[in-house]
Design an enzyme around this catalytic site. Structure first.
Site, PDB file in Angstrom:
ATOM      1  N   GLU A 226      22.175  16.115   4.685  1.00  0.00           N
ATOM      2  CA  GLU A 226      21.422  15.316   5.663  1.00  0.00           C
ATOM      3  C   GLU A 226      20.927  14.104   4.904  1.00  0.00           C
ATOM      4  OE1 GLU A 226      18.864  13.448   7.288  1.00  0.00           O
ATOM      5  OE2 GLU A 226      17.464  15.155   7.161  1.00  0.00           O
TER       6      GLU A 226
ATOM      7  N   CYS B 260      14.263   9.289   7.673  1.00  0.00           N
ATOM      8  CA  CYS B 260      15.620   8.830   7.988  1.00  0.00           C
ATOM      9  C   CYS B 260      15.853   8.704   9.482  1.00  0.00           C
ATOM     10  CB  CYS B 260      16.606   9.820   7.384  1.00  0.00           C
ATOM     11  SG  CYS B 260      16.147  11.525   7.714  1.00  0.00           S
TER      12      CYS B 260
ATOM     13  N   GLU C 229      18.684   1.250   4.650  1.00  0.00           N
ATOM     14  CA  GLU C 229      17.499   2.067   4.909  1.00  0.00           C
ATOM     15  C   GLU C 229      16.335   1.572   4.033  1.00  0.00           C
ATOM     16  OE1 GLU C 229      17.660   6.284   3.759  1.00  0.00           O
ATOM     17  OE2 GLU C 229      16.897   6.701   5.765  1.00  0.00           O
TER      18      GLU C 229
END
Ligand code: NDP
Length: 498
Positions: A259, A293, A393
């Site tokens: 993940e 995230c 990100e």
């Protein structure tokens, strides 16, 4: 022991040292200890073991020894134990939340959601496992076909620092439910609440079923994924380390769950109530201190309402209270550490160099008594979709805003990033929303309510956001394998084949 009375930073009761938790006991680490600090004040909260190969080896051996007994435990008994774990977490949550707040620097009020999700995880898998093992059994010619699920064995699990208890629950609950034993490596920057929880688990789980080894990723983490006796790798964190974990799994032919990062689009249609949309958008990019995230960090706003929406978004950002993490009225607090804080601030420099326009924020703020911490203003950046600030990100409380007018173009823009973890949509036109949702490359899509987590909804990423699903029944498949047995009543008579 259940926590009683009012929990405060002064009485939260950290241990002096947290060594590797192996076979239900806190043990001495082979390579000594490292300081674990309060993210906002820099105060040393405790020392954690600097886990290395030797500690990992002890932990894997303990998990291996415990495996057969745990795998043979009836699903009813495992289900009951998972419910007990949920009770333990529920009863001790105020103390653990305070510990996690001090360890991570995130605002205390946010942990209400974290712990609710973590508790639900154990309850969900306590229920889900009861039907998971319903294999198939049917008559075939001269016999029976049977299918069944079996656990994988010893699972190596590595989690990040941003939401420690959510991550612990996401990893432990399905693995334990499916009959596996675990060695968990929490993040060096935020592992105190996790190991405290591990201690509480020792009261209910058989020895060796859950083992925890703190330490650096490059030492304890690397030793764990490289250990020859683990049967499954599960990782949450950066794409870079995710690739490394995936590569090791590939070389050793191990099942793997990854993940990784995200850069979720949050799409605003022109028919929305603007004040409500601004509220939802603000929650979407600032919650979890911006360190998650799944945040909706790319706001794609319809041209017809863009100016008014952005003006109100800035006004809302100005109202957000930045303050000490342990103050329940604080809404934004400290980033986990200096490295991450500088990384976020550096992204704002990159944005300026690229020609993006910082409409609000972009600065570090000082909170008296917490000068060590990286408190960063909610930041709103007008950017082109192809700029780094809109592609990479950031992991801090920042969002880009971009206009759209044509739906198909907007969908293309929304999908035009390396990630595909989550997305949001705001509109009163559910038909259009569902049409767009079907075309978005994202594992979780929330329409009109960001972070609308529902137990059992599969969670995981498209593209570079990862491999596999958690939070749902599918996670049980990630932690088990299927076997089919075809049983013939009699041997075929001689001459049947030749
Ligand atoms: P990492 O990927 O480095 O850390 C995640 C976990 O992996 C931690 O437990 C870490 O240990 C461990 N780890 C690090 N290196 C190795 C290794 N070689 N082998 C095994 N385990 C290892 O993330 P960072 O903390 O460096 O954060 C960097 C960026 O990653 C963030 O800015 C964000 O963009 C992204 N990220 C994404 C997360 C997500 O939820 N998807 C969560 C966290 C970060 P330790 O930290 O103890 O050294």
């Amino acid at each position: 022991m259940e926590a009683t009375g009012k929990i405060s930073p002064a009485n939260v009761g950290f241990e002096k040292q947290y060594g590797p938790l192996i076979n239900g006991e806190m043990t001495k680490p082979a390579n000594g200890y490292i300081d674990s600090v309060n993210a906002a004040t820099g105060e040393v909260l405790a020392q954690i073991g600097r886990g290395g190969e030797e500690d990992i080896d002890r932990a894997v051996k303990a998990a291996r020894t415990a495996f057969t007994g745990w795998a043979d435990t009836s699903i009813e008994a495992r289900s009951a134990l998972l419910n007990k774990i949920a009770d333990i977490l529920e009863n001790n949550q105020e103390r653990l939340k305070m510990m996690e707040c001090m360890d991570t620097g995130r605002a205390l009020h946010e942990f209400d959601l974290d712990y609710q999700l973590a508790i639900y995880q154990f309850r969900y898998f306590a229920g889900a496992v009861l039907t998971h093992y319903e294999g198939e059994s049917r008559p075939v010619d001269n016999g029976y076909l049977m299918t069944k699920k079996e656990p994988l064995g010893v699972c190596a699990q590595i989690i990040p620092w941003n939401v420690p208890m959510i991550m612990t629950a996401f990893k432990l609950a399905p693995a334990l439910a499916a009959g596996n034993t675990v060695v968990l490596k929490p993040a060096e920057d935020a592992c105190l609440s996790v190991i405290e929880f591990g201690k509480l688990l020792s009261d209910v789980l058989p020895k060796g079923v859950v083992n925890m080894v703190p330490g650096y990723g490059t030492e304890a983490g690397q030793a764990l994924i490289d250990h020859p006796d683990v049967d499954k790798l599960a990782f949450t964190g950066s794409v870079g380390v995710g690739r490394l974990v995936g590569k090791t799994a590939g070389e050793r032919i191990l099942p793997v769950t990854l993940e990784l990062g995200g850069k979720a689009p949050h799409i605003v249609f022109p028919d929305v109530d603007i004040d409500s949309a601004v509220e939802n958008a603000t929650l979407g990019y600032t919650f979890f201190n911006g360190e998650s995230c799944i945040l909706g960090t790319r706001l794609l706003v319809h041209d017809d309402i863009y100016d008014e929406f952005v003006e109100k978004l800035i006004e809302r950002a100005k109202q957000i209270k930045i303050g000490p993490p342990t103050d329940r009225s604080t809404r934004l607090a400290s980033i986990i550490n200096e490295k991450q804080g500088e990384r976020v601030l550096n992204y704002f420099d990159i944005a300026k160099e690229e020609g993006a326009n910082i409409l609000y924020g972009g600065n570090r703020v000082t909170v008296p008594g917490h000068e060590h911490g990286y408190f960063i203003e909610p930041t709103i950046i007008e950017a082109e979709p192809n700029m780094r600030i809109a592609q990479e990100e950031i992991f801090g409380p920042a969002a880009t805003v971009t206009r759209w007018s044509e739906v198909e173009e907007m969908i293309q823009e929304a999908n035009d990033v390396e990630y595909g973890l989550a997305a949001g949509l705001m509109t009163e036109d559910l038909e259009s929303a569902l049409d767009v949702a079907n075309k978005l490359d994202a594992g979780s899509i929330w329409i009109n309510s960001y972070f609308n987590f529902q137990s059992g909804a599969p969670f995981g990423g498209y593209k570079n956001s990862g491999v596999g699903r958690e939070y749902s029944k599918e996670a049980l498949d990630e932690y088990s394998q299927s076997k089919s047995i075809v049983a013939g009543f009699k041997l075929p008579p001689p001459g049947t084949f030749l």
